[in-house]
Motif scaffolding. Structure first.
Motif, PDB file in Angstrom:
ATOM      1  N   ALA A 133       0.824  -1.215   0.000  1.00 25.87           N
ATOM      2  CA  ALA A 133       0.000   0.000   0.000  1.00 25.87           C
ATOM      3  C   ALA A 133       0.854   1.259   0.000  1.00 25.87           C
ATOM      4  O   ALA A 133       0.511   2.260  -0.643  1.00 25.87           O
ATOM      5  CB  ALA A 133      -0.930  -0.003   1.216  1.00 25.87           C
ATOM      6  N   CYS A 138      -3.124  -0.030  -5.440  1.00 26.83           N
ATOM      7  CA  CYS A 138      -4.525   0.259  -5.094  1.00 26.83           C
ATOM      8  C   CYS A 138      -5.229  -0.952  -4.479  1.00 26.83           C
ATOM      9  O   CYS A 138      -6.087  -0.808  -3.610  1.00 26.83           O
ATOM     10  CB  CYS A 138      -5.288   0.766  -6.312  1.00 26.83           C
ATOM     11  SG  CYS A 138      -5.473  -0.417  -7.652  1.00 26.83           S
ATOM     12  N   GLN A 141      -4.154  -1.174  -0.873  1.00 25.81           N
ATOM     13  CA  GLN A 141      -4.801  -0.101  -0.107  1.00 25.81           C
ATOM     14  C   GLN A 141      -6.233  -0.490   0.254  1.00 25.81           C
ATOM     15  O   GLN A 141      -6.687  -0.275   1.377  1.00 25.81           O
ATOM     16  CB  GLN A 141      -4.785   1.193  -0.920  1.00 25.81           C
ATOM     17  CG  GLN A 141      -3.393   1.778  -1.087  1.00 25.81           C
ATOM     18  CD  GLN A 141      -3.326   2.895  -2.103  1.00 25.81           C
ATOM     19  OE1 GLN A 141      -4.186   3.014  -2.983  1.00 25.81           O
ATOM     20  NE2 GLN A 141      -2.299   3.735  -2.013  1.00 25.81           N
ATOM     21  N   CYS A 142      -6.926  -1.098  -0.692  1.00 29.99           N
ATOM     22  CA  CYS A 142      -8.289  -1.567  -0.434  1.00 29.99           C
ATOM     23  C   CYS A 142      -8.282  -2.693   0.598  1.00 29.99           C
ATOM     24  O   CYS A 142      -9.082  -2.695   1.539  1.00 29.99           O
ATOM     25  CB  CYS A 142      -8.931  -2.040  -1.735  1.00 29.99           C
ATOM     26  SG  CYS A 142     -10.606  -2.669  -1.537  1.00 29.99           S
ATOM     27  N   TRP A 164      -7.942   4.743   3.625  1.00 34.57           N
ATOM     28  CA  TRP A 164      -7.302   3.845   2.660  1.00 34.57           C
ATOM     29  C   TRP A 164      -8.223   3.565   1.477  1.00 34.57           C
ATOM     30  O   TRP A 164      -7.757   3.440   0.333  1.00 34.57           O
ATOM     31  CB  TRP A 164      -6.866   2.555   3.336  1.00 34.57           C
ATOM     32  CG  TRP A 164      -5.594   2.701   4.123  1.00 34.57           C
ATOM     33  CD1 TRP A 164      -5.451   2.654   5.479  1.00 34.57           C
ATOM     34  CD2 TRP A 164      -4.288   2.941   3.584  1.00 34.57           C
ATOM     35  NE1 TRP A 164      -4.143   2.852   5.824  1.00 34.57           N
ATOM     36  CE2 TRP A 164      -3.402   3.035   4.676  1.00 34.57           C
ATOM     37  CE3 TRP A 164      -3.783   3.101   2.294  1.00 34.57           C
ATOM     38  CZ2 TRP A 164      -2.031   3.265   4.516  1.00 34.57           C
ATOM     39  CZ3 TRP A 164      -2.420   3.334   2.128  1.00 34.57           C
ATOM     40  CH2 TRP A 164      -1.565   3.411   3.222  1.00 34.57           C
ATOM     41  N   SER A 168      -7.312   4.300  -2.478  1.00 34.92           N
ATOM     42  CA  SER A 168      -7.485   3.277  -3.510  1.00 34.92           C
ATOM     43  C   SER A 168      -8.424   3.767  -4.611  1.00 34.92           C
ATOM     44  O   SER A 168      -8.175   3.542  -5.800  1.00 34.92           O
ATOM     45  CB  SER A 168      -8.025   1.991  -2.873  1.00 34.92           C
ATOM     46  OG  SER A 168      -8.120   0.960  -3.815  1.00 34.92           O
ATOM     47  N   ASN A 173      -9.875   2.015  -8.107  1.00 39.86           N
ATOM     48  CA  ASN A 173     -10.137   0.643  -7.671  1.00 39.86           C
ATOM     49  C   ASN A 173     -11.627   0.445  -7.406  1.00 39.86           C
ATOM     50  O   ASN A 173     -12.199   1.030  -6.481  1.00 39.86           O
ATOM     51  CB  ASN A 173      -9.324   0.335  -6.402  1.00 39.86           C
ATOM     52  CG  ASN A 173      -9.441  -1.119  -5.983  1.00 39.86           C
ATOM     53  OD1 ASN A 173     -10.515  -1.578  -5.618  1.00 39.86           O
ATOM     54  ND2 ASN A 173      -8.332  -1.838  -6.053  1.00 39.86           N
ATOM     55  N   ALA A 176     -12.717  -0.921  -3.855  1.00 42.37           N
ATOM     56  CA  ALA A 176     -12.744   0.102  -2.810  1.00 42.37           C
ATOM     57  C   ALA A 176     -13.989   0.971  -2.944  1.00 42.37           C
ATOM     58  O   ALA A 176     -14.597   1.374  -1.947  1.00 42.37           O
ATOM     59  CB  ALA A 176     -11.486   0.960  -2.879  1.00 42.37           C
TER      60      ALA A 176
END
Length: 416
Positions: A133, A138, A141-142, A164, A168, A173, A176
């Motif tokens: 992340a 991405c 991050q999700c 986060w 993302s 994304n 996300a």
């Protein structure tokens, strides 16, 4: 049958093709890891692309054949052009992850999170998600947002999870987007806001996210966060069915059944119930049984009705259990068997089905398929009547009066 406008879907298809053609030209100049990242983005619908699993897979396979270790791991993981081997996949991911490959770090984190090819370890999953992340991956991050939301491997922190998700989402994304929509719908970490939920569902749906397409269809059907529009609901259910979502198939069948958003079409309804039923959707299996029993949209066939009722009943569908009991009670598609009828009425009744509770009360009252027991009859009539079933309420009052040797009043006159 009315045709729902597919202009937006056609646009998505054209956009998907145009983007792929342009990126395929660029792919010739990419190294194997860059090729993998492109394939992954197209496969999942990342970076605001429209998801295309077939073309994404083609690029990932090319990357693996060109020497990408992370792509090789993905192919072992999925069983693409080689025998599926999760442990080999993990080995590939680890080699690439330790060399700083963000994609591999995210995939290795997922293996630790799910216990795939390694012993499940939520803390190690977090470690690898964080490494990835922080490199602006991405997907990681999700996934990190999911862990913070659920308190998996780390103390739950909804505020951090939302941050986060936003990071993302800035990279396009769609997962996300979907998760943040859920947060706005349920009020997790943010105030409840159905309009924002619908907006994020829309963004994810346009990138081909099936869950978002399904949930957006429900928004249009209920009017939550958007203006109620049954035709739009049908449109997005249809998108989700293209990705094999049995829930969308079931709801689309309901639309054809009721004429919501499309012209009423029993044949189309039966067809979609059948598609969802074959994918194991218990509600669709029960309704397909109804179609066969009543000859609605399909040729009447009591044997097939029983077949699908049983499929759904075994999954714990109380409506199907009650309907199957009716079949045994009346010898419809099966030999009459009052004991089997009692069995399925009881299963359905225990799940709170008011009709089954009333019928089970009848069985106990009349000693049909079970030893006569007025106390049990009263017990089940009362259960059913407490749910507002007037038939069981009348039977409860009648049986109580009989046992007390009181006259039964019909039309204002005592029954002698």
């Amino acid at each position: 049958m009315s045709n729902v406008s597919s202009s937006s879907h056609s646009f998505l298809e054209r956009k998907k093709e145009a983007v792929f053609i342009e990126e395929s030209k660029n792919a010739c100049e990419m190294n194997s890891d860059e090729l993998y990242r492109l394939g992954r983005s197209i496969y999942n619908g990342f970076h605001s692309r429209v998801a295309d699993k077939k073309k994404g897979k083609e690029l990932i396979l090319r990357a693996a054949n060109n020497g990408s270790v992370v792509a090789e791991g993905k192919c072992f993981h999925e069983g693409w052009d080689r025998e599926r081997d999760i442990e080999k996949a993990v080995s590939c991911y680890r080699i690439a992850a330790e060399m700083g490959n963000a994609c591999a770090q995210n995939l290795l984190g997922t293996c630790y999170s799910k216990g795939q090819g390694v012993q499940r370890d939520s803390k190690k999953a977090i470690e690898w998600y964080e490494k990835s992340a922080l490199q602006d991956h991405c997907g990681a991050q999700c996934n990190l947002g999911n862990c913070l939301r659920d308190g998996e491997g780390v103390a739950a922190d909804l505020e951090a999870a939302i941050k986060w998700y936003h990071k993302s989402i800035k990279q396009g994304n769609c997962f996300a987007m979907f998760n943040l929509a859920i947060c706005y719908e349920t009020g997790e970490g943010v105030p409840i806001d159905f309009k924002k939920a619908a907006e994020y569902y829309m963004q994810a749906a346009k990138q081909g996210n099936t869950d978002a397409q399904f949930n957006l269809a429900i928004c249009y059907e209920t009017g939550d966060g958007v203006e109620r529009d049954f035709a739009k609901a049908v449109e997005y259910y249809k998108y989700a069915t293209k990705n094999g979502d049995p829930r969308a198939m079931y709801n689309l069948a309901h639309c054809y059944d009721s004429g919501k958003g499309v012209a009423c079409d029993p044949q189309a309804a039966a067809s979609w119930y059948e598609k969802a039923a074959k994918l194991g959707h218990s509600g669709a299996q029960c309704n397909l049984g109804n179609c066969y029993r009543n000859g609605e949209g399909i040729e009447q066939d009591y044997n097939q009705a029983v077949f699908w009722y049983l499929k759904a009943a075994e999954q714990g569908n109380s409506d199907a259990q009650c309907n199957l009991a009716h079949c045994y009670n009346g010898g419809m598609g099966v030999e009459p068997d009052h004991r089997m009828a009692v069995k399925w009425y009881r299963n359905s009744a225990k799940l709170g089905h008011a009709g089954a509770q009333c019928m089970l009360g009848d069985c106990y009252r009349n000693g049909k398929g079970v030893e006569r027991d007025y106390k049990q009859a009263i017990f089940w009539y009362r259960k059913s009547s407490n749910q507002g079933d007037f038939d069981s309420l009348w039977k409860l009052n009648t049986l109580t009066k009989i046992l007390k040797n009181e006259p039964i009043v019909i039309g204002g006159h005592p029954k002698k």
